[in-house]
Design an enzyme around this catalytic site. Structure first.
Site, PDB file in Angstrom:
ATOM      1  N   TYR A 158      35.783  26.731  40.005  1.00  0.00           N
ATOM      2  CA  TYR A 158      36.220  28.120  40.168  1.00  0.00           C
ATOM      3  C   TYR A 158      37.622  28.336  39.601  1.00  0.00           C
ATOM      4  O   TYR A 158      37.859  29.269  38.826  1.00  0.00           O
ATOM      5  CB  TYR A 158      36.189  28.508  41.639  1.00  0.00           C
ATOM      6  CG  TYR A 158      36.724  29.901  41.910  1.00  0.00           C
ATOM      7  CD1 TYR A 158      36.053  31.023  41.441  1.00  0.00           C
ATOM      8  CD2 TYR A 158      37.905  30.088  42.633  1.00  0.00           C
ATOM      9  CE1 TYR A 158      36.545  32.306  41.682  1.00  0.00           C
ATOM     10  CE2 TYR A 158      38.396  31.369  42.877  1.00  0.00           C
ATOM     11  CZ  TYR A 158      37.718  32.465  42.401  1.00  0.00           C
ATOM     12  OH  TYR A 158      38.213  33.729  42.621  1.00  0.00           O
ATOM     13  N   LYS A 202      39.049  30.721  36.266  1.00  0.00           N
ATOM     14  CA  LYS A 202      40.073  31.759  36.365  1.00  0.00           C
ATOM     15  C   LYS A 202      41.262  31.461  35.451  1.00  0.00           C
ATOM     16  O   LYS A 202      41.889  32.386  34.918  1.00  0.00           O
ATOM     17  CB  LYS A 202      40.522  31.922  37.823  1.00  0.00           C
ATOM     18  CG  LYS A 202      39.441  32.520  38.722  1.00  0.00           C
ATOM     19  CD  LYS A 202      39.001  33.899  38.221  1.00  0.00           C
ATOM     20  CE  LYS A 202      37.970  34.562  39.097  1.00  0.00           C
ATOM     21  NZ  LYS A 202      37.574  35.904  38.640  1.00  0.00           N
ATOM     22  N   THR A 231      35.806  40.693  50.410  1.00  0.00           N
ATOM     23  CA  THR A 231      34.560  40.988  49.710  1.00  0.00           C
ATOM     24  C   THR A 231      33.574  39.850  49.917  1.00  0.00           C
ATOM     25  O   THR A 231      33.901  38.817  50.509  1.00  0.00           O
ATOM     26  CB  THR A 231      34.794  41.171  48.191  1.00  0.00           C
ATOM     27  OG1 THR A 231      35.134  39.892  47.616  1.00  0.00           O
ATOM     28  CG2 THR A 231      35.901  42.165  47.912  1.00  0.00           C
TER      29      THR A 231
END
Length: 325
Positions: free
Chosen positions: A205, A209, A242
């Site tokens: 991850y 990014k 989220t």
């Protein structure tokens, strides 16, 4: 090997998270300034059926834009369009299917868009996933690398000529790449971008990014060299409540819920930085920035490595099958 490849990325990522939460504890969320109307302009926002992407799409439509909600959930997409329409916005919203984990789907999406001969003024590369179990896409890429970075890399490059034609000096087209503070913990392994030697969802991850920030800076350099009326910036929304956090470990998930209510940003607050980068007058003609909470910040030291930027760009072109410009 396990310590280096799995434990170290995990510790680095969670330390980044703690630092962001401490910041958010003592700093209010960025508030958008008055934004200029965008009547007649066209935007594509990926991953905008819910969360920050939806809030971004809704706000752009409220400014008068024709917004294309690009996502891989058709029912969610239709529902998102209805919600925006129910707001009585002056612009237009529509859903178009796009699966960023599939290079074929990206190409089909771009071809459909080009066939309509629409201009494109804003591209918000918002879609993302976080800490999913190890799996490969249909093209054989690691899931984080494919969805968060490589799909957006191809999408942007295929739409670049349209963005160039749609912009003009004094009113540039804009590309916004959604990164994260976790990029500070990211390490680009050019010999194992798909993390096959030793998989860590945390490392995968944060690598994806960081790749987005490297891509941002390299692309802006090429655009400036060519005198093109297009700017590209990376944005960091902070920690936002989220569905992105649904893949946390059970213990972390249990700890996240009470903390999120107090310290996490809302999706609307998280989206504010993307909206700002996309349409704010202050950002006209400004590129190669890393924006956090309404301010330009320094990204990680490795993100400014021009040699690494060029290597990643060249390798990405090879992986998606486009010519290295």
């Amino acid at each position: 090997m396990w310590l280096q490849e799995v434990l170290v990325p995990l510790v680095r990522l969670y330390l980044c998270g703690i630092k962001v939460l401490l910041y958010q504890m003592f700093h209010r969320s960025f508030e958008l300034p008055v934004l200029p109307k965008q009547n007649g302009r066209v935007a594509i926002v990926t991953g905008s059926t819910r969360g920050m992407g939806f809030e971004t799409a809704k706000h752009l439509a409220s400014l008068g834009m024709h917004v294309i909600i690009a996502g891989n959930e058709r029912e969610e997409g239709s529902a998102a369009v209805r919600k925006i329409e129910d707001e009585g916005v002056t612009g237009k919203a529509e859903f178009v299917f796009l699966d960023l984990t599939s290079l074929k789907s990206v190409r089909q999406f771009v071809q459909m868009f080009k066939d309509r001969r629409l201009p494109l003024h804003i591209l918000v590369n918002n879609a993302g996933t976080m800490m999913v179990p190890e799996r490969q896409t249909e093209d054989g890429f690691e899931h984080h690398f494919a969805l968060n970075y490589l799909g957006h890399f191809l999408l942007t490059n295929l739409l670049l000529e349209t963005l160039k034609r749609s912009g003009r000096h004094g009113c540039c087209s804009r590309i916004v790449n959604m990164s994260s503070a976790t990029h500070y913990a990211g390490v680009i392994d050019m010999d194992d971008l798909n993390r096959r030697i030793s998989y860590s969802s945390h490392g995968a991850y944060s690598q994806s990014k960081l790749a987005l920030v490297l891509f941002t800076y390299y692309l802006q350099e090429q655009l400036m060299a060519g005198g093109c009326p297009v700017t590209v910036n990376a944005v960091d929304p902070g920690m936002v409540d989220t569905a992105l956090y649904d893949n946390l470990w059970s213990l972390a998930q249990a700890m996240k819920k009470p903390v999120a209510k107090i310290l996490f940003r809302t999706p609307a607050e998280g989206a504010s930085i993307s909206i700002y980068a996309a349409v704010a007058s202050e950002m006209e003609g400004v590129g190669a920035c890393y924006l956090y909470n309404g301010e330009k910040k320094e990204s990680s030291k490795s993100s400014y490595d021009s040699e690494l930027q060029a290597k990643l760009w060249k390798k990405s072109c090879e992986l998606v099958g486009i010519q290295n410009a």
